[in-house]
Scaffold this active site. Structure first.
Site, PDB file in Angstrom:
ATOM      1  N   TYR A  52       7.374 -40.719 -32.591  1.00 20.27           N
ATOM      2  CA  TYR A  52       6.207 -41.405 -33.136  1.00 20.27           C
ATOM      3  C   TYR A  52       5.549 -42.214 -32.038  1.00 20.27           C
ATOM      4  O   TYR A  52       6.244 -42.854 -31.237  1.00 20.27           O
ATOM      5  CB  TYR A  52       6.615 -42.366 -34.268  1.00 20.27           C
ATOM      6  CG  TYR A  52       6.291 -41.789 -35.626  1.00 20.27           C
ATOM      7  CD1 TYR A  52       4.969 -41.530 -35.963  1.00 20.27           C
ATOM      8  CD2 TYR A  52       7.288 -41.502 -36.544  1.00 20.27           C
ATOM      9  CE1 TYR A  52       4.658 -40.977 -37.196  1.00 20.27           C
ATOM     10  CE2 TYR A  52       6.975 -40.951 -37.781  1.00 20.27           C
ATOM     11  CZ  TYR A  52       5.659 -40.690 -38.091  1.00 20.27           C
ATOM     12  OH  TYR A  52       5.339 -40.150 -39.306  1.00 20.27           O
ATOM     13  N   GLU A  54       2.212 -44.127 -32.621  1.00 17.96           N
ATOM     14  CA  GLU A  54       0.931 -44.618 -33.166  1.00 17.96           C
ATOM     15  C   GLU A  54       0.284 -45.578 -32.183  1.00 17.96           C
ATOM     16  O   GLU A  54       0.958 -46.419 -31.579  1.00 17.96           O
ATOM     17  CB  GLU A  54       1.179 -45.305 -34.509  1.00 17.96           C
ATOM     18  CG  GLU A  54       1.466 -44.287 -35.599  1.00 17.96           C
ATOM     19  CD  GLU A  54       1.696 -44.897 -36.966  1.00 17.96           C
ATOM     20  OE1 GLU A  54       1.421 -46.092 -37.143  1.00 17.96           O
ATOM     21  OE2 GLU A  54       2.149 -44.165 -37.852  1.00 17.96           O
ATOM     22  N   ASP A 198     -21.021 -30.205 -32.347  1.00 13.96           N
ATOM     23  CA  ASP A 198     -19.714 -29.649 -32.732  1.00 13.96           C
ATOM     24  C   ASP A 198     -19.596 -28.302 -32.025  1.00 13.96           C
ATOM     25  O   ASP A 198     -20.247 -27.327 -32.400  1.00 13.96           O
ATOM     26  CB  ASP A 198     -19.666 -29.489 -34.254  1.00 13.96           C
ATOM     27  CG  ASP A 198     -18.334 -28.905 -34.725  1.00 13.96           C
ATOM     28  OD1 ASP A 198     -17.606 -28.322 -33.895  1.00 13.96           O
ATOM     29  OD2 ASP A 198     -18.037 -29.021 -35.933  1.00 13.96           O
ATOM     30  N   THR A 224     -12.488 -28.131 -31.799  1.00 10.71           N
ATOM     31  CA  THR A 224     -11.091 -27.751 -31.969  1.00 10.71           C
ATOM     32  C   THR A 224     -10.632 -27.201 -30.623  1.00 10.71           C
ATOM     33  O   THR A 224     -11.449 -26.952 -29.729  1.00 10.71           O
ATOM     34  CB  THR A 224     -10.929 -26.674 -33.066  1.00 10.71           C
ATOM     35  OG1 THR A 224     -11.887 -25.647 -32.829  1.00 10.71           O
ATOM     36  CG2 THR A 224     -11.127 -27.252 -34.439  1.00 10.71           C
ATOM     37  N   LYS A 227      -9.727 -22.204 -30.441  1.00 13.85           N
ATOM     38  CA  LYS A 227     -10.595 -21.034 -30.605  1.00 13.85           C
ATOM     39  C   LYS A 227     -10.817 -20.419 -29.220  1.00 13.85           C
ATOM     40  O   LYS A 227      -9.859 -19.975 -28.597  1.00 13.85           O
ATOM     41  CB  LYS A 227     -11.888 -21.442 -31.312  1.00 13.85           C
ATOM     42  CG  LYS A 227     -11.636 -21.986 -32.729  1.00 13.85           C
ATOM     43  CD  LYS A 227     -12.904 -22.209 -33.501  1.00 13.85           C
ATOM     44  CE  LYS A 227     -12.661 -22.604 -34.941  1.00 13.85           C
ATOM     45  NZ  LYS A 227     -12.539 -24.047 -35.169  1.00 13.85           N
ATOM     46  N   ARG A 233      -3.501 -25.387 -31.974  1.00 15.01           N
ATOM     47  CA  ARG A 233      -4.346 -25.856 -33.081  1.00 15.01           C
ATOM     48  C   ARG A 233      -4.483 -27.365 -32.962  1.00 15.01           C
ATOM     49  O   ARG A 233      -3.503 -28.067 -32.718  1.00 15.01           O
ATOM     50  CB  ARG A 233      -3.706 -25.517 -34.431  1.00 15.01           C
ATOM     51  CG  ARG A 233      -3.558 -24.050 -34.672  1.00 15.01           C
ATOM     52  CD  ARG A 233      -3.351 -23.754 -36.131  1.00 15.01           C
ATOM     53  NE  ARG A 233      -4.639 -23.654 -36.788  1.00 15.01           N
ATOM     54  CZ  ARG A 233      -5.358 -22.518 -36.808  1.00 15.01           C
ATOM     55  NH1 ARG A 233      -4.917 -21.425 -36.245  1.00 15.01           N
ATOM     56  NH2 ARG A 233      -6.524 -22.492 -37.412  1.00 15.01           N
TER      57      ARG A 233
HETATM   58  N1  DSN Z   1     -12.472 -22.005 -39.903  1.00 12.45           N
HETATM   59  C1  DSN Z   1     -13.292 -21.999 -38.723  1.00 12.45           C
HETATM   60  C2  DSN Z   1     -13.986 -20.704 -38.525  1.00 12.45           C
HETATM   61  O1  DSN Z   1     -13.396 -19.694 -38.864  1.00 12.45           O
HETATM   62  O2  DSN Z   1     -15.085 -20.656 -38.014  1.00 12.45           O
HETATM   63  C3  DSN Z   1     -14.202 -23.141 -38.673  1.00 12.45           C
HETATM   64  O3  DSN Z   1     -13.466 -24.287 -38.847  1.00 12.45           O
END
Ligand code: DSN
Length: 417
Positions: A52, A54, A198, A224, A227, A233
């Site tokens: 932990y 925090e 974003d 994120t 991707k 993730r």
């Molecule tokens: N779930 C994502 C996507 O597939 O584009 C976006 O968060």
């Protein structure tokens, strides 16, 4: 405590093994997914998951965090250098939490935000009515032009001047065109709005230099990390120094407790990988592959929303070729043949989001496997053959065999077999 997973839980071992085969034998074309590297996966399964921590480096609410501080500081410094950011928070567990933290930091409930409608390619957390963002803020959605299927910046400027939003959100999950962030900044400045970019889908492209970078123009940038960026993730927020304290406080203690140090370490590893020259080559290939896949699909008679792609993804409008075939049915037929895509609304879709008239395809995963332009033509032809023969089980079974053989030439995670 020292037993192997195989000794502890055979049921889970079997599920993972089945999904490893699926990931190996299928053509994975969902544009928001990727194969994380061995190094990224290794660190996620490490002892860092046991702690932990925090708080933030140097000011934790728990003792024993000296090495955790090192991990988080490395991730922050690498992200700053990769994107040229003034301040970075690497703690958000996911993209929606990252967006939520920026809204909490810079807005009050009831404030007006302008963002791309989900039905035109935005994201749930950009003010969709079923999401917290649509409930707590007054949302003015923008979309694409009915003819060009691209965002019309004059319309965006007009909406901004009419509604005077406190924040403009730029970013999408199903928009195949590039963003010129300097134009967005100009519009935001003209009405005194914050600009939030974003970049969840295109973060890897930006790090690889094949898409413009919004960091210099934006108050905050969320992404994120799993991707096109090909990390674990999770998510992060980059922002101007003036917003740093507010954004850090919005993440912790505002929205989250303990950060996941094992995934923060994996983010640090991914940022290191993304700063290598091969990563730029990889991102260039993702875009080249998408272009060739799109062109071949169009040669095969499909209509792509906006007539093609400039990034890693494309939206295929099924209605132009098969009036009665929905996105949901098409995605299921393709899955029968080992081709994994997702159903997706197209702009002005007459079907509901659970059915849709489109499918969304992207090239990050097949590019990670080493596939190039020739392979994209083969994939486009597989897709065409499946959809043309979608009611013939024997044809789909034959293509599935071909897909498995084709995928065998581009192995993944061999060390796991
Ligand atoms: N779930 C994502 C996507 O597939 O584009 C976006 O968060």
């Amino acid at each position: 405590m020292d037993k192997l997973l195989a000794e502890v839980d055979q049921e889970i071992v079997e599920i993972v093994s089945n999904d490893l085969s699926r990931q190996q034998d299928c053509l994975m074309l969902i544009p928001s997914e990727n194969y994380a590297s061995r190094a990224v996966m290794e660190i996620q399964g490490s002892i860092l998951a046991n702690k932990y921590a925090e708080g933030y480096p140097g000011e934790r609410y728990y003792n024993g965090c000296e090495f955790m501080d090192g991990v988080e500081s490395l991730a922050i410094e690498r992200a700053k250098s990769l994107f040229g950011a003034e301040h970075v928070n690497v703690q958000p567990h996911a993209g929606t939490q990252a967006n939520m933290a920026v809204y909490h930091a810079l807005l009050e409930p009831g404030d007006t935000i302008m963002a791309m409608a989900l039905s035109h390619g935005g994201h749930l957390s950009h003010g969709d009515k079923v999401n917290f963002s649509g409930r707590y803020y007054n949302v003015v959605p923008y979309g694409v032009d009915a003819d060009t299927e691209r965002i019309d910046m004059e319309v965006v400027a007009g909406l901004a001047s009419q509604h005077r939003p406190k924040m403009i959100v730029v970013g999408a999950t199903a928009y195949p065109r590039q963003f010129d962030f300097s134009e967005w900044k100009e519009i935001a400045d003209s009405v005194g709005a914050y600009l939030l970019a974003d970049i969840a889908h295109i973060a890897g492209l930006i790090a690889g230099g094949v898409h413009p970078n919004p960091v210099p123009y934006s108050d905050a940038v969320t992404t994120t990390t799993h991707k096109t960026l090909r990390g674990p993730r999770g998510a992060m927020i980059m922002c101007k120094s003036e917003h740093a304290d507010k954004i850090d406080r919005a993440v912790f203690p505002g929205l989250q407790g303990g950060p996941f140090l094992h995934t923060i370490a994996a983010r640090a590893v991914a940022f290191k990988e993304a700063s290598e020259p091969e990563f730029k080559t990889y991102q260039e290939q993702i875009v080249k592959n998408a272009k060739v896949l799109a062109e071949r699909l169009m040669e095969n008679g499909f209509r792509l929303v906006s007539g093609g792609t400039e990034n890693h993804l494309m939206l295929l409008d099924l209605t132009a070729k098969y009036e009665k075939l929905s996105g949901r049915q098409a995605a299921d037929h393709l899955e029968d043949a080992g081709i994994i895509v997702n159903k997706n609304s197209i702009p002005f879709d007459r079907r509901k989001p659970r059915t849709t008239s489109g499918i969304r395809l992207g090239t990050p995963m097949v590019t990670t496997r080493g596939m190039q332009e020739d392979e994209m033509r083969t994939i486009a032809d597989f897709i065409t053959e499946v959809l043309e023969n979608r009611l013939k089980g024997s044809v789909k079974r034959k293509i599935r065999e071909k897909v498995t053989e084709f995928c065998a030439q581009f192995p993944i995670y061999e060390y796991l077999k």
